[in-house]
Write a protein that holds these residues in place. Structure first.
Motif, PDB file in Angstrom:
ATOM      1  N   LEU A  96       0.774  -1.301   0.054  1.00 52.09           N
ATOM      2  CA  LEU A  96      -0.156   0.176   0.038  1.00 52.09           C
ATOM      3  C   LEU A  96       0.665   1.125   0.007  1.00 52.09           C
ATOM      4  O   LEU A  96       1.928   1.264   0.570  1.00 52.09           O
ATOM      5  N   ALA A  97       0.422   2.334  -0.771  1.00 52.67           N
ATOM      6  CA  ALA A  97       1.246   3.533  -0.802  1.00 52.67           C
ATOM      7  C   ALA A  97       1.342   4.221   0.687  1.00 52.67           C
ATOM      8  O   ALA A  97       0.072   4.057   1.274  1.00 52.67           O
ATOM      9  N   SER A  98       2.321   4.632   1.119  1.00 52.82           N
ATOM     10  CA  SER A  98       2.546   5.364   2.350  1.00 52.82           C
ATOM     11  C   SER A  98       2.013   6.791   2.395  1.00 52.82           C
ATOM     12  O   SER A  98       1.985   7.387   3.294  1.00 52.82           O
ATOM     13  N   ARG A  99       2.295   7.279   1.170  1.00 54.97           N
ATOM     14  CA  ARG A  99       1.871   8.869   1.003  1.00 54.97           C
ATOM     15  C   ARG A  99       0.917   8.892  -0.157  1.00 54.97           C
ATOM     16  O   ARG A  99       0.280   7.911  -0.687  1.00 54.97           O
ATOM     17  N   ASN A 100       0.947  10.327  -0.279  1.00 52.28           N
ATOM     18  CA  ASN A 100      -0.308  10.528  -1.559  1.00 52.28           C
ATOM     19  C   ASN A 100       0.525  10.225  -3.007  1.00 52.28           C
ATOM     20  O   ASN A 100       1.608  10.330  -3.017  1.00 52.28           O
ATOM     21  N   LEU A 101      -0.341  10.173  -4.001  1.00 47.92           N
ATOM     22  CA  LEU A 101      -0.002  10.055  -5.205  1.00 47.92           C
ATOM     23  C   LEU A 101       1.451  10.582  -5.691  1.00 47.92           C
ATOM     24  O   LEU A 101       2.387  10.293  -6.333  1.00 47.92           O
ATOM     25  N   GLU A 102       0.908  11.827  -5.554  1.00 49.45           N
ATOM     26  CA  GLU A 102       2.032  12.799  -6.192  1.00 49.45           C
ATOM     27  C   GLU A 102       3.259  12.844  -5.467  1.00 49.45           C
ATOM     28  O   GLU A 102       4.499  12.795  -6.109  1.00 49.45           O
ATOM     29  N   GLU A 103       3.383  12.742  -4.389  1.00 51.34           N
ATOM     30  CA  GLU A 103       4.770  12.683  -3.583  1.00 51.34           C
ATOM     31  C   GLU A 103       5.370  11.544  -3.797  1.00 51.34           C
ATOM     32  O   GLU A 103       6.445  11.289  -3.994  1.00 51.34           O
ATOM     33  N   ASP A 104       4.694  10.155  -3.914  1.00 52.12           N
ATOM     34  CA  ASP A 104       5.192   9.027  -4.049  1.00 52.12           C
ATOM     35  C   ASP A 104       5.816   8.898  -5.767  1.00 52.12           C
ATOM     36  O   ASP A 104       6.942   8.498  -5.734  1.00 52.12           O
ATOM     37  N   VAL A 105       5.177   9.440  -6.659  1.00 51.59           N
ATOM     38  CA  VAL A 105       5.453   9.521  -7.885  1.00 51.59           C
ATOM     39  C   VAL A 105       6.712  10.364  -8.218  1.00 51.59           C
ATOM     40  O   VAL A 105       7.620   9.905  -8.874  1.00 51.59           O
ATOM     41  N   ARG A 106       6.582  11.575  -7.506  1.00 44.22           N
ATOM     42  CA  ARG A 106       7.843  12.386  -7.608  1.00 44.22           C
ATOM     43  C   ARG A 106       8.943  11.821  -7.123  1.00 44.22           C
ATOM     44  O   ARG A 106      10.173  12.033  -7.647  1.00 44.22           O
ATOM     45  N   GLU A 107       8.917  10.956  -5.928  1.00 44.54           N
ATOM     46  CA  GLU A 107      10.042  10.255  -5.474  1.00 44.54           C
ATOM     47  C   GLU A 107      10.562   9.333  -6.187  1.00 44.54           C
ATOM     48  O   GLU A 107      11.734   9.230  -6.474  1.00 44.54           O
ATOM     49  N   LEU A 108       9.467   8.294  -6.790  1.00 49.01           N
ATOM     50  CA  LEU A 108       9.968   7.232  -7.625  1.00 49.01           C
ATOM     51  C   LEU A 108      10.679   7.755  -8.972  1.00 49.01           C
ATOM     52  O   LEU A 108      11.763   7.136  -9.429  1.00 49.01           O
ATOM     53  N   LYS A 109      10.456   8.781  -9.427  1.00 48.41           N
ATOM     54  CA  LYS A 109      10.732   9.473 -10.901  1.00 48.41           C
ATOM     55  C   LYS A 109      12.283   9.849 -10.525  1.00 48.41           C
ATOM     56  O   LYS A 109      13.091   9.690 -11.445  1.00 48.41           O
ATOM     57  N   GLN A 110      12.827  10.494  -9.229  1.00 46.57           N
ATOM     58  CA  GLN A 110      14.141  10.724  -8.932  1.00 46.57           C
ATOM     59  C   GLN A 110      15.029   9.571  -8.833  1.00 46.57           C
ATOM     60  O   GLN A 110      16.121   9.599  -9.089  1.00 46.57           O
ATOM     61  N   GLN A 111      14.380   8.346  -8.571  1.00 46.81           N
ATOM     62  CA  GLN A 111      15.203   6.962  -8.333  1.00 46.81           C
ATOM     63  C   GLN A 111      15.872   6.652  -9.744  1.00 46.81           C
ATOM     64  O   GLN A 111      15.190   6.833 -10.597  1.00 46.81           O
ATOM     65  N   SER A 112      16.816   5.982  -9.606  1.00 41.79           N
ATOM     66  CA  SER A 112      17.361   5.272 -10.780  1.00 41.79           C
ATOM     67  C   SER A 112      16.590   3.780 -10.882  1.00 41.79           C
ATOM     68  O   SER A 112      15.920   3.367 -10.003  1.00 41.79           O
ATOM     69  N   GLY A 113      16.549   3.331 -11.951  1.00 43.35           N
ATOM     70  CA  GLY A 113      15.945   1.911 -12.172  1.00 43.35           C
ATOM     71  C   GLY A 113      14.980   2.133 -13.563  1.00 43.35           C
ATOM     72  O   GLY A 113      15.187   2.894 -14.202  1.00 43.35           O
ATOM     73  N   LYS A 114      14.139   1.004 -13.537  1.00 45.98           N
ATOM     74  CA  LYS A 114      13.515   1.031 -14.711  1.00 45.98           C
ATOM     75  C   LYS A 114      12.001   1.858 -14.596  1.00 45.98           C
ATOM     76  O   LYS A 114      11.874   2.166 -13.315  1.00 45.98           O
ATOM     77  N   ASP A 115      11.549   1.864 -15.687  1.00 39.64           N
ATOM     78  CA  ASP A 115      10.388   2.773 -15.664  1.00 39.64           C
ATOM     79  C   ASP A 115       9.117   2.611 -14.599  1.00 39.64           C
ATOM     80  O   ASP A 115       8.963   1.302 -14.271  1.00 39.64           O
ATOM     81  N   ILE A 116       8.458   3.468 -14.401  1.00 40.19           N
ATOM     82  CA  ILE A 116       7.091   3.311 -13.540  1.00 40.19           C
ATOM     83  C   ILE A 116       5.905   3.292 -14.354  1.00 40.19           C
ATOM     84  O   ILE A 116       5.727   4.177 -15.322  1.00 40.19           O
ATOM     85  N   PHE A 117       5.254   2.087 -14.430  1.00 41.29           N
ATOM     86  CA  PHE A 117       3.975   1.871 -15.275  1.00 41.29           C
ATOM     87  C   PHE A 117       2.636   2.369 -14.351  1.00 41.29           C
ATOM     88  O   PHE A 117       2.797   2.199 -12.958  1.00 41.29           O
ATOM     89  N   VAL A 118       1.705   3.052 -14.780  1.00 35.92           N
ATOM     90  CA  VAL A 118       0.597   3.306 -14.304  1.00 35.92           C
ATOM     91  C   VAL A 118      -0.599   2.339 -14.818  1.00 35.92           C
ATOM     92  O   VAL A 118      -0.865   2.544 -16.079  1.00 35.92           O
ATOM     93  N   ARG A 121      -6.968   3.610 -14.483  1.00 36.44           N
ATOM     94  CA  ARG A 121      -7.620   4.823 -14.951  1.00 36.44           C
ATOM     95  C   ARG A 121      -7.708   5.944 -14.030  1.00 36.44           C
ATOM     96  O   ARG A 121      -7.397   6.999 -14.573  1.00 36.44           O
ATOM     97  N   SER A 122      -8.039   5.643 -12.721  1.00 35.52           N
ATOM     98  CA  SER A 122      -8.197   6.597 -12.100  1.00 35.52           C
ATOM     99  C   SER A 122      -6.719   7.485 -11.666  1.00 35.52           C
ATOM    100  O   SER A 122      -6.824   8.758 -11.525  1.00 35.52           O
ATOM    101  N   LEU A 123      -5.788   6.650 -11.486  1.00 36.53           N
ATOM    102  CA  LEU A 123      -4.439   7.184 -11.604  1.00 36.53           C
ATOM    103  C   LEU A 123      -3.840   8.038 -12.602  1.00 36.53           C
ATOM    104  O   LEU A 123      -3.107   8.916 -12.624  1.00 36.53           O
ATOM    105  N   ILE A 124      -4.056   7.366 -13.741  1.00 36.07           N
ATOM    106  CA  ILE A 124      -3.951   8.189 -15.190  1.00 36.07           C
ATOM    107  C   ILE A 124      -4.338   9.512 -15.008  1.00 36.07           C
ATOM    108  O   ILE A 124      -3.803  10.563 -15.501  1.00 36.07           O
ATOM    109  N   ILE A 125      -5.769   9.687 -14.708  1.00 34.91           N
ATOM    110  CA  ILE A 125      -6.359  10.913 -14.850  1.00 34.91           C
ATOM    111  C   ILE A 125      -5.544  12.027 -13.676  1.00 34.91           C
ATOM    112  O   ILE A 125      -5.233  12.770 -14.089  1.00 34.91           O
ATOM    113  N   GLN A 126      -5.533  11.298 -12.660  1.00 35.75           N
ATOM    114  CA  GLN A 126      -4.517  12.153 -11.552  1.00 35.75           C
ATOM    115  C   GLN A 126      -3.318  12.608 -12.039  1.00 35.75           C
ATOM    116  O   GLN A 126      -3.117  13.635 -11.901  1.00 35.75           O
ATOM    117  N   LEU A 127      -2.677  11.784 -12.437  1.00 29.81           N
ATOM    118  CA  LEU A 127      -1.149  11.996 -12.997  1.00 29.81           C
ATOM    119  C   LEU A 127      -1.167  13.152 -14.155  1.00 29.81           C
ATOM    120  O   LEU A 127      -0.308  13.888 -14.264  1.00 29.81           O
TER     121      LEU A 127
END
Length: 182
Positions: A96-118, A121-127
């Motif tokens: 389970l996510a420990s923070r809100n979507l924006e915070e988690d995704v921004r942090e994940l994007k900064q990490q090295s590694g393979k791509d992040i898939f979404v 539908r609801s998350l795609i709209i929010q992002l």
């Protein structure tokens, strides 16, 4: 920096209900490869619970190898589930996510590694509304559903995209690979 990729199936008329498309061997192979090359997939509660269906193929394999291969790939990829109602998840590769979507995704994007898939539908709209989608991979199924959920409801702003490439399937489906126009 990792990319956030919205990879989603839709019909010609924009319906994104999982039962509206054509899930054949070739598409299963494509999505197996995608999952095998991803770093993490993000789900909302509804899609996560739908995807749990694939766990049954691990316990009782199908006679169709592409379905079994996809089940293994979806089992392996780490999953982060965004939910206000789920208190726990029991899929070993999910949390389970420990923070809100924006915070988690921004942090994940900064990490090295393979791509992040979404994969929801609801998350795609929010992002999309947060301008955090780096690529759309829209698999347009050769079907007009006539009714159902529209993939891009409730988008706040007009966003222009640039077509990067396409991929055709023998069943008539096509994947359009877009990135936001700068």
């Amino acid at each position: 920096m990792r990319k956030v990729i919205a990879a989603f199936n839709t019909t010609i008329d924009g319906n994104c209900d999982h039962t509206a498309g054509i899930a054949d061997e070739e598409l299963h192979q494509h999505y197996t490869s995608l999952m095998n090359n991803g770093g993490v997939i993000l789900y909302g509660r509804t899609t996560y619970q739908l995807m749990e269906y694939w766990r049954t193929f691990l316990e009782k394999p199908s006679e169709e190898k592409p379905m079994n291969d996809f089940a293994m790939a979806i089992d392996k990829i780490p999953k982060i589930v965004f939910s206000h109602t789920l208190k726990h998840v029991d899929w070993k590769s999910a949390k389970l996510a420990s923070r809100n979507l924006e915070e988690d995704v921004r942090e994940l994007k900064q990490q090295s590694g393979k791509d992040i898939f979404v994969g929801s539908r609801s998350l795609i709209i929010q992002l999309m509304n947060l301008n955090l989608i780096d690529e759309l991979q829209l698999c347009i199924q050769p079907v007009i559903a006539g009714k159902g959920l529209s993939l891009f409801e409730d988008i706040n702003d007009r966003t222009m995209f640039k077509l990067k490439k396409t991929k055709k399937f023998t069943n008539g489906a096509i994947i359009l690979y877009y990135e936001p126009a700068k």
